[in-house]
Design a protein around this motif. Structure first.
Motif, PDB file in Angstrom:
ATOM      1  N   ALA A   1       0.845  -1.191   0.000  1.00 40.31           N
ATOM      2  CA  ALA A   1       0.000   0.000   0.000  1.00 40.31           C
ATOM      3  C   ALA A   1       0.881   1.242   0.000  1.00 40.31           C
ATOM      4  CB  ALA A   1      -0.905  -0.003   1.226  1.00 40.31           C
ATOM      5  N   GLY A   2       0.563   2.197  -0.856  1.00 38.90           N
ATOM      6  CA  GLY A   2       1.310   3.441  -0.886  1.00 38.90           C
ATOM      7  C   GLY A   2       2.584   3.379  -1.719  1.00 38.90           C
ATOM      8  N   LEU A   3       2.895   2.236  -2.296  1.00 35.44           N
ATOM      9  CA  LEU A   3       4.075   2.151  -3.163  1.00 35.44           C
ATOM     10  C   LEU A   3       3.658   2.441  -4.598  1.00 35.44           C
ATOM     11  CD1 LEU A   3       5.969  -1.024  -1.937  1.00 35.44           C
ATOM     12  CD2 LEU A   3       6.239   1.351  -1.262  1.00 35.44           C
ATOM     13  N   ASP A   4       4.613   2.941  -5.399  1.00 37.73           N
ATOM     14  CA  ASP A   4       4.199   3.190  -6.765  1.00 37.73           C
ATOM     15  C   ASP A   4       4.046   1.849  -7.482  1.00 37.73           C
ATOM     16  OD1 ASP A   4       6.365   2.724  -8.811  1.00 37.73           O
ATOM     17  OD2 ASP A   4       7.475   3.960  -7.374  1.00 37.73           O
ATOM     18  N   PRO A   5       3.162   1.798  -8.502  1.00 33.48           N
ATOM     19  CA  PRO A   5       2.750   0.522  -9.107  1.00 33.48           C
ATOM     20  C   PRO A   5       3.928  -0.285  -9.650  1.00 33.48           C
ATOM     21  CG  PRO A   5       1.484   2.347 -10.015  1.00 33.48           C
ATOM     22  CD  PRO A   5       2.510   2.942  -9.118  1.00 33.48           C
ATOM     23  N   LEU A   6       4.947   0.417 -10.168  1.00 37.32           N
ATOM     24  CA  LEU A   6       6.096  -0.263 -10.747  1.00 37.32           C
ATOM     25  C   LEU A   6       6.812  -1.096  -9.679  1.00 37.32           C
ATOM     26  CD1 LEU A   6       7.294  -0.095 -13.629  1.00 37.32           C
ATOM     27  CD2 LEU A   6       9.076   1.365 -12.643  1.00 37.32           C
ATOM     28  N   LEU A   7       7.043  -0.432  -8.533  1.00 35.52           N
ATOM     29  CA  LEU A   7       7.751  -1.111  -7.444  1.00 35.52           C
ATOM     30  C   LEU A   7       6.933  -2.254  -6.867  1.00 35.52           C
ATOM     31  CD1 LEU A   7       9.516   1.488  -5.179  1.00 35.52           C
ATOM     32  CD2 LEU A   7      10.390  -0.734  -5.881  1.00 35.52           C
ATOM     33  N   SER A   8       5.642  -1.993  -6.629  1.00 36.87           N
ATOM     34  CA  SER A   8       4.841  -3.059  -6.019  1.00 36.87           C
ATOM     35  C   SER A   8       4.715  -4.222  -6.996  1.00 36.87           C
ATOM     36  CB  SER A   8       3.486  -2.531  -5.566  1.00 36.87           C
ATOM     37  OG  SER A   8       2.762  -2.043  -6.653  1.00 36.87           O
ATOM     38  N   GLY A   9       4.696  -3.902  -8.283  1.00 30.38           N
ATOM     39  CA  GLY A   9       4.667  -4.966  -9.281  1.00 30.38           C
ATOM     40  C   GLY A   9       5.904  -5.842  -9.183  1.00 30.38           C
ATOM     41  N   ARG A  10       7.068  -5.222  -8.981  1.00 24.40           N
ATOM     42  CA  ARG A  10       8.307  -5.999  -8.893  1.00 24.40           C
ATOM     43  C   ARG A  10       8.347  -6.826  -7.610  1.00 24.40           C
ATOM     44  NH1 ARG A  10      12.925  -1.682 -10.096  1.00 24.40           N
ATOM     45  NH2 ARG A  10      14.374  -3.415  -9.831  1.00 24.40           N
ATOM     46  N   LEU A  11       7.821  -6.235  -6.527  1.00 24.79           N
ATOM     47  CA  LEU A  11       7.852  -6.962  -5.256  1.00 24.79           C
ATOM     48  C   LEU A  11       6.912  -8.163  -5.277  1.00 24.79           C
ATOM     49  CD1 LEU A  11       7.912  -3.951  -2.784  1.00 24.79           C
ATOM     50  CD2 LEU A  11       9.690  -5.671  -3.039  1.00 24.79           C
ATOM     51  N   LEU A  12       5.782  -8.018  -5.983  1.00 23.71           N
ATOM     52  CA  LEU A  12       4.783  -9.083  -5.974  1.00 23.71           C
ATOM     53  C   LEU A  12       4.812  -9.914  -7.260  1.00 23.71           C
ATOM     54  CD1 LEU A  12       1.781  -7.220  -4.286  1.00 23.71           C
ATOM     55  CD2 LEU A  12       3.134  -9.092  -3.329  1.00 23.71           C
ATOM     56  N   ALA A  13       5.897  -9.798  -8.019  1.00 26.28           N
ATOM     57  CA  ALA A  13       5.997 -10.568  -9.258  1.00 26.28           C
ATOM     58  C   ALA A  13       6.199 -12.047  -8.936  1.00 26.28           C
ATOM     59  CB  ALA A  13       7.170 -10.053 -10.085  1.00 26.28           C
ATOM     60  N   LYS A  14       5.816 -12.905  -9.878  1.00 23.57           N
ATOM     61  CA  LYS A  14       6.050 -14.338  -9.705  1.00 23.57           C
ATOM     62  C   LYS A  14       7.548 -14.551  -9.555  1.00 23.57           C
ATOM     63  CE  LYS A  14       3.849 -18.546 -11.120  1.00 23.57           C
ATOM     64  NZ  LYS A  14       3.049 -18.581  -9.899  1.00 23.57           N
ATOM     65  N   ASP A  15       7.940 -15.340  -8.574  1.00 22.05           N
ATOM     66  CA  ASP A  15       9.338 -15.587  -8.236  1.00 22.05           C
ATOM     67  C   ASP A  15      10.090 -14.323  -7.806  1.00 22.05           C
ATOM     68  OD1 ASP A  15       9.162 -18.344  -8.695  1.00 22.05           O
ATOM     69  OD2 ASP A  15       9.264 -17.977 -10.857  1.00 22.05           O
ATOM     70  N   GLY A  16       9.327 -13.277  -7.449  1.00 23.92           N
ATOM     71  CA  GLY A  16       9.937 -12.081  -6.865  1.00 23.92           C
ATOM     72  C   GLY A  16      10.288 -12.370  -5.414  1.00 23.92           C
ATOM     73  N   PRO A  17      10.746 -11.348  -4.650  1.00 22.37           N
ATOM     74  CA  PRO A  17      11.198 -11.602  -3.280  1.00 22.37           C
ATOM     75  C   PRO A  17      10.105 -12.146  -2.360  1.00 22.37           C
ATOM     76  CG  PRO A  17      11.098  -9.248  -3.754  1.00 22.37           C
ATOM     77  CD  PRO A  17      10.922  -9.954  -5.059  1.00 22.37           C
ATOM     78  N   LEU A  18       8.827 -11.833  -2.655  1.00 21.66           N
ATOM     79  CA  LEU A  18       7.768 -12.274  -1.758  1.00 21.66           C
ATOM     80  C   LEU A  18       7.084 -13.568  -2.209  1.00 21.66           C
ATOM     81  CD1 LEU A  18       6.160  -8.783  -1.020  1.00 21.66           C
ATOM     82  CD2 LEU A  18       7.724 -10.082   0.419  1.00 21.66           C
ATOM     83  N   LEU A  19       7.165 -13.858  -3.503  1.00 22.70           N
ATOM     84  CA  LEU A  19       6.478 -15.047  -4.020  1.00 22.70           C
ATOM     85  C   LEU A  19       7.484 -16.125  -4.411  1.00 22.70           C
ATOM     86  CD1 LEU A  19       4.185 -12.814  -4.429  1.00 22.70           C
ATOM     87  CD2 LEU A  19       3.391 -14.240  -6.288  1.00 22.70           C
ATOM     88  N   ARG A  20       8.176 -16.691  -3.436  1.00 29.69           N
ATOM     89  CA  ARG A  20       9.177 -17.701  -3.768  1.00 29.69           C
ATOM     90  C   ARG A  20       8.591 -19.092  -3.658  1.00 29.69           C
ATOM     91  NH1 ARG A  20      14.467 -15.888  -0.603  1.00 29.69           N
ATOM     92  NH2 ARG A  20      14.144 -18.001   0.140  1.00 29.69           N
ATOM     93  N   GLN A  21       9.164 -20.010  -4.433  1.00 32.33           N
ATOM     94  CA  GLN A  21       8.618 -21.367  -4.456  1.00 32.33           C
ATOM     95  C   GLN A  21       8.880 -22.126  -3.146  1.00 32.33           C
ATOM     96  OE1 GLN A  21       6.406 -22.688  -6.446  1.00 32.33           O
ATOM     97  NE2 GLN A  21       6.418 -20.678  -7.418  1.00 32.33           N
ATOM     98  N   ASP A  22       9.869 -21.662  -2.355  1.00 27.45           N
ATOM     99  CA  ASP A  22      10.140 -22.364  -1.104  1.00 27.45           C
ATOM    100  C   ASP A  22       9.385 -21.754   0.077  1.00 27.45           C
ATOM    101  OD1 ASP A  22      11.520 -20.021  -1.217  1.00 27.45           O
ATOM    102  OD2 ASP A  22      13.369 -20.827  -0.333  1.00 27.45           O
ATOM    103  N   ARG A  23       8.478 -20.829  -0.216  1.00 22.19           N
ATOM    104  CA  ARG A  23       7.732 -20.210   0.885  1.00 22.19           C
ATOM    105  C   ARG A  23       6.249 -20.195   0.584  1.00 22.19           C
ATOM    106  NH1 ARG A  23      11.038 -15.001   1.095  1.00 22.19           N
ATOM    107  NH2 ARG A  23      12.833 -15.559   2.358  1.00 22.19           N
ATOM    108  N   ALA A  24       5.454 -20.240   1.670  1.00 22.53           N
ATOM    109  CA  ALA A  24       4.017 -20.068   1.512  1.00 22.53           C
ATOM    110  C   ALA A  24       3.698 -18.591   1.717  1.00 22.53           C
ATOM    111  CB  ALA A  24       3.284 -20.903   2.546  1.00 22.53           C
ATOM    112  N   LEU A  25       2.627 -18.112   1.095  1.00 25.31           N
ATOM    113  CA  LEU A  25       2.275 -16.703   1.225  1.00 25.31           C
ATOM    114  C   LEU A  25       0.765 -16.550   1.341  1.00 25.31           C
ATOM    115  CD1 LEU A  25       2.884 -13.586   0.948  1.00 25.31           C
ATOM    116  CD2 LEU A  25       2.594 -13.902  -1.503  1.00 25.31           C
TER     117      LEU A  25
END
Lengths: 557, 584
Positions: B498-522
């Motif tokens: 919330a409050g991040l510009d769309p480009l950055l939040s897109g990168r953070l929430l991209a598939k296999d990005g830092p938050l969506l890793r295959q070794d972690r549940a989300l």
């Protein structure tokens, strides 16, 4: 301890101020009578061998003086309270008048908290100033000079001691006060951190819990509070010195007078009754200084409060709207034209609107779009006559807006703001707003705003009290009440801000439908947040950084 | 109530007694100064040889000097006691707040309740200085002066005894009772006044358009007058107490003086002591003047204590069955979770089930108030559900010890707090042992490292209360860096971008990005609609129930609530888009 605004207020309360002076003088008289009688009684019994019966007049006079002292004490507090009440009322009125004159545009939402504080708790400083500082100040104007004169008539030396020690009191207090301030300012950052740490931890407690780090914080709080104690004490060690010198000067002054007068007595240069009289007057002489020293900060608090109010009142009270005098009433939806309109809120900020020109024909539906800060709300404020263009002109059916009478003009507008304010009162009052509705009128407006069912299921129905201290409402409910107000007023021009409150399609779509109804047969300017709103408008005006960048109708690509 | 203060004050009593002793010494020094001075004058009036005066002169000088010093010591030790009490109070109230569920705590913070509690605690700390110490000093000097005067004559003792009893106990009590109603109505009038001011300030726009400014002003004038009347009534109680006390002290002095004159007349008292005794009686009343000021303080204390007592008592530390570290892969299974509002009993969550395991990424969407944040805090173990099962690798989540449970679950709440401490300290909250290298690494992952390298003090930059140093979006990413540093197998995130510009939040929430890793549940609560395509499952919550669930295409095909929300969302102007930025 002087502040122009405060002084002006005090001058307008001349009677109460004079009252304080009279009461202090009377109090001074009581003190003198008491001390004199006390000395006379002791002298009579001790040296003249008088019995109780022979001293009755003195006892009677002392009792009268005791009553007088209690009375003056009470009167002094009463006057201080009345003075504070009168000044607070006057300042509050001034602030509200100022706000009213400066208009809503001068009260941005982010500053309302500060204003509320200023009008409410911010006035506590005035209480302290009048109730504690001024009341003591009136004593210091009367008591020390009179005491000095009396002691002077009896004994020069004692007078000299009083005369020399008195000015030392404020001198030392100021010197030590400065020293303490230096030490405090050196530690200020640390003290502020330690003082604020507890609140920081409490606010962040939900985060700490999420990290599983909350339990150990009790130890950190204990450790830091202990540090706060040791650093606060190192400041207080010095700060309390000023009280120490004050006490020291007054008690040593009394002691020195006792010894000096005692020696004069020994060598027969002074009578016992006179000597005892002087001894009794000495602490009374110092008392106002001690009290004033104790309430020094109360004085500062008052000056500080007055300064903050002064700063608000001084800040450009230009009533930017010009009240026109034309006798005028709008019967049908108006045509609006902006001709090269510019506006800036202050000289040091970039203009909020730059050379805006566009026209809206009667009954047209226009959507305003643009990011926040692009000038959409400023445009509304200009139309509502909260502000007046710096240059250019706004025409309503060919008449210049500035020539139209403000109140009559506003009566022609139905306004649905982004954050409608709900006043303390019933739902009915909040919809009809000051006017006396004919039967069924409020209900009709509520029904058209889609509020009917919701209101009817409330236990008190239209008499439900809302606003501060009343029933809380959701953002959507507040919005619908604002829409009901607009229906109730049934004005030919509609200004509407469409901002959404929650991403709830059912609610939003229902409101959308109601708004579509509201827009019929009116000239409409809507600050659009939804593309569909812009699409259904007759025309779209896009603003960016105060400039009109595009105008036209919606063309789907 | 008293029991709490008893425990809190227990370690502080020595300091309080010390301060009260100094206070007493200062009072006696003043009595001594006036009495010996009067004795000195009386003695001198008989014109004896100078040497006879010397003891009295020394006495006068001693008392003159000591009073000020004792006062200083009293103040100093009194404030020491106050600050010690503050420390104890803070720990005590922290301990009662700490066990509350995080969602509850967040509500407190949002309603600004903590500021009020902190202010109340600050009021309570003055208990020793403004109540206990003056009371102790008054009590002891009361006894001392009554006993001392009894040495001369029992009648003198009686006069003083009655005078002090009237002045110190009866009058304050009467006025306190009289004032109580006034204090209560003052609180009501204050609320009215506040409401009237709010209307005049916050409602200024609506009032101007609907032409009701005059009406609002009238309401304000009435509320102001009401407030002043109520304040007057409560002020009268205190002022009346002061004046009555003053008169009683004077009257007792007169009575004492008359008795002394009779004693001298009868030859029971040498005349040379008359003045000394008279002044002794007069100045001994000094100790009892602060009593009326205590009235006002007592009322403040009462109000503060009543508010603070609404908090639950501190919780005893619960014992957990120790569990061995769970073997990976870590799985969190929620079955039929339900939760109600304690007040109304209305359901916040109704029979919600879901499963999280490494590589499984679930999003939760829904209108505000649908129960999304409650679901998240239940999964995180911050709040217990009223019904349903929560199992971490088959073990009941609540049977696992908190610190261990926390090591599996990484959580970023909607209002994650950054503390007034350095960036490094804030990050190490997640892992105290992390090296600077690891801190930088986590900052890199959220694209924040460059911005922090620009700061003059880099990792040791202090995040002040005024929010300087980092922007809102940067603070949000710092929270995420903190999360990544912890490296938990299950991530639970409430609106992390919330409050991040769309480009950055897109990168953070991209598939296999830092938050969506295959070794972690989300589990992600979000309004970030672009992120939904990358999710395995989307839960649509409405009034606590899962009304729709499935992948993005599934949900759009269902044409239900999700579909409507999607349309509404895409019907809004996006002013953060490139076209609006370019013209800048």
């Amino acid at each position: 301890m002087f502040q122009a605004l405060l002084w002006q207020e005090l001058r307008s309360q001349a009677r109460l101020m004079a009252g304080l002076f009279v009461v202090s003088s009377f109090s001074c008289l009581c003190i003198i009578v008491q001390a004199y009688c006390f000395a006379a009684i002791v002298n009579g019994a001790f040296l003249s061998g008088l019995s109780l019966a022979g001293l009755t007049p003195f006892f009677a006079a002392m009792l009268a003086a005791a009553l007088g002292k209690a009375f003056t004490h009470r009167a002094n507090e009463e006057l201080g309270f009345r003075l504070a009440a009168a000044i607070k009322t006057s300042l509050r009125q001034k602030i509200l008048t100022h706000l009213f004159d400066a208009g809503p545009a001068a009260v941005p939402r982010h500053r309302t908290g500060e204003l509320l504080q200023l009008i409410g708790d911010g006035m506590d400083g005035i209480d302290d100033y009048c109730g504690k500082y001024l009341t003591q100040f009136s004593y210091i104007l009367v008591i020390p000079p009179v005491m000095l004169a009396i002691v002077f008539s009896i004994d020069y030396t004692a007078m000299a001691i009083l005369f020399v020690t008195a000015p030392l009191i404020p001198l030392f207090m100021i010197l030590i006060g400065r020293w303490a301030e230096q030490i405090q300012s050196r530690q200020w950052k640390l003290l502020r951190f330690l003082g604020g740490h507890f609140l920081d931890v409490l606010i962040g407690l939900s985060t700490l819990k999420a990290w599983g780090r909350s339990e150990e914080q009790a130890l950190v709080i204990a450790r830091l509070s202990d540090k706060l104690r040791s650093s606060s004490l190192s400041v207080l060690r010095v700060a309390f010195l000023s009280a120490l010198t004050l006490e020291l000067l007054t008690t040593l002054g009394t002691a020195v007078i006792a010894v000096t007068v005692g020696l004069k007595l020994l060598f027969g240069q002074l009578a016992f009754q006179q000597a005892l009289f002087i001894l009794l007057l000495a602490p009374e002489f110092y008392l106002p200084f001690r009290q004033l020293g104790a309430h020094y900060h109360a004085g500062l608090a008052g000056v500080d409060a007055a300064e903050r109010i002064d700063a608000l009142l001084v800040a450009a009270p230009d009533r930017t709207t010009v009240a026109g005098t034309k006798d005028w009433l709008l019967q049908k939806p108006p045509a609006i034209a902006f001709n090269n309109v510019s506006f800036s809120y202050s000289a040091d900020r970039p203009p909020a609107l730059r050379n805006i020109s566009f026209s809206v024909s009667a009954g047209e539906q226009v959507a305003l779009i643009g990011p926040s800060g692009s000038g959409k709300s400023t445009l509304f404020d200009l139309l509502l006559k909260f502000i007046h263009p710096d240059s250019g002109e706004i025409l309503i059916d060919g008449h210049s807006l500035s020539s139209l009478p403000t109140e009559q003009w506003r009566n022609c507008i139905a306004y649905v703001p982004q954050f409608p304010h709900l006043f303390q009162g019933t739902l009915r009052d909040n919809i009809s707003f000051g006017t006396i509705p004919s039967p069924g009128q409020v209900e009709l407006a509520a029904a058209r705003a889609g509020l009917e069912n919701w209101i009817e299921q409330l236990p008190a129905g239209y008499d439900t009290v809302i606003g501060e201290g009343g029933r809380g409402l959701s953002g959507g409910e507040a919005k619908r009440i604002a829409i009901a107000r607009a229906f109730f007023r049934d004005a030919p021009l509609l200004l509407l801000d469409e901002a959404m409150t929650a991403l709830d399609p059912r609610n939003e779509n229902a409101i959308q439908q109601v708004i579509r109804e509201l827009q019929k047969n009116r000239t409409v300017l809507v600050i659009a947040h939804r593309i569909s709103t812009a699409r259904s408008a007759d025309r779209i005006i896009a603003l960016h950084d105060g400039q009109l960048i595009e105008a036209g109708d919606f063309m789907p690509c | 109530m008293l029991a709490i203060f008893h425990t809190l004050l227990l370690p502080i009593w020595p300091v309080i007694f010390l301060s009260a002793a100094c206070s007493l010494a200062a009072i006696f020094a003043n009595v001594g100064l006036m009495a010996t001075s009067a004795y000195l004058l009386s003695l001198a009036a008989l014109q004896p040889p100078l040497a006879t005066l010397s003891t009295a002169i020394v006495g006068v000088r001693f008392f003159g000097l000591s009073r000020a010093i004792f006062r200083y010591l009293e103040r100093y030790t009194g404030h020491d006691a106050a600050l010690r009490l503050l420390s104890a109070l803070r720990v005590r109230f922290f301990r009662s707040l700490e066990p509350l569920p995080a969602t509850e705590l967040y509500k407190y913070a949002a309603a600004d309740l903590f500021s009020r509690m902190v202010a109340d605690v600050e009021t309570l700390k003055f208990l020793p200085v403004r109540l206990i110490i003056p009371l102790l000093a008054a009590l002891v000097s009361f006894i001392a002066i009554t006993v001392l005067s009894a040495v001369l004559h029992w009648q003198l003792s009686l006069i003083i005894f009655i005078g002090i009893l009237l002045m110190g106990v009866l009058v304050p009590w009467l006025f306190y009772r009289q004032g109580q109603g006034a204090w209560e109505s003052l609180a009501l009038r204050r609320a009215d006044f506040h409401a009237a001011v709010v209307e005049n300030v916050r409602g200024i726009r609506d009032a101007a358009v609907y032409d009701i400014s005059g009406l609002l002003r009238q309401r304000f004038v009435a509320a102001n007058a009401g407030l002043i009347r109520a304040a007057y009534a409560s002020q009268t109680a205190v002022a009346g107490c002061d004046a009555a006390g003053l008169f009683i002290a004077q009257a007792a002095l007169l009575g004492g003086l008359a008795l002394l004159v009779v004693l001298v007349d009868r030859g029971d008292l040498a005349g040379v002591y008359l003045a000394a005794w008279a002044l002794l009686v007069q100045s001994s009343f000094e100790a009892f003047f602060p009593l009326s000021a205590m009235l006002r303080f007592l009322e403040e204390i009462r109000a503060a204590v009543i508010r603070l007592m609404e908090l639950p008592p501190p919780r005893p530390i619960a014992a957990f069955a120790s569990t061995h570290p769970l073997p990976p892969p870590i799985q969190l299974l929620a079955t039929n979770i339900s939760c109600r509002y304690s007040a109304s009993g209305r359901l916040v969550l109704n029979q919600v089930s879901l499963q999280l395991h490494p590589g499984r990424h679930i999003a939760v969407v829904g209108p505000s108030g649908a129960g999304k944040s409650t679901l998240l805090s239940i999964l995180a173990g911050l709040q217990r559900p009223d019904e349903g099962l929560l199992r971490l690798n088959g073990h009941d989540l609540y049977q696992i010890e908190a610190s261990q449970r926390n090591s599996y679950l990484g959580l970023v709440l909607q209002h994650d707090h950054l503390f007034h401490a350095t960036i490094a300290d804030n990050l190490r909250l997640a892992r105290p042992s992390a090296t600077d290298g690891e801190l930088w690494q986590s900052l890199e992952q959220v694209f924040l490292a460059d911005a922090i390298r620009q700061l003059p003090q880099q990792l040791t930059t202090n995040l002040g209360s005024d929010g300087h140093g980092l922007s809102g979006g940067e603070r949000r990413r710092l929270s995420l860096a903190r999360l990544l540093l912890k490296d938990s197998p299950i991530l639970l995130l409430d609106e992390p971008t919330a409050g991040l510009d769309p480009l950055l939040s897109g990168r953070l929430l991209a598939k296999d990005g830092p938050l969506l890793r295959q070794d972690r549940a989300l589990l992600l609560v979000t309004h970030q609609w672009d992120a939904l395509a990358a999710m395995d499952e989307i839960l649509v919550l409405d009034c606590g129930s899962v009304v729709e669930r499935g992948s993005l295409p599934d949900l759009l095909n269902q044409r239900g609530l999700f579909h409507d929300m999607w349309n509404l969302q895409h019907d809004q102007f996006d002013f953060s888009a490139d076209i609006w930025q370019k013209t800048k």
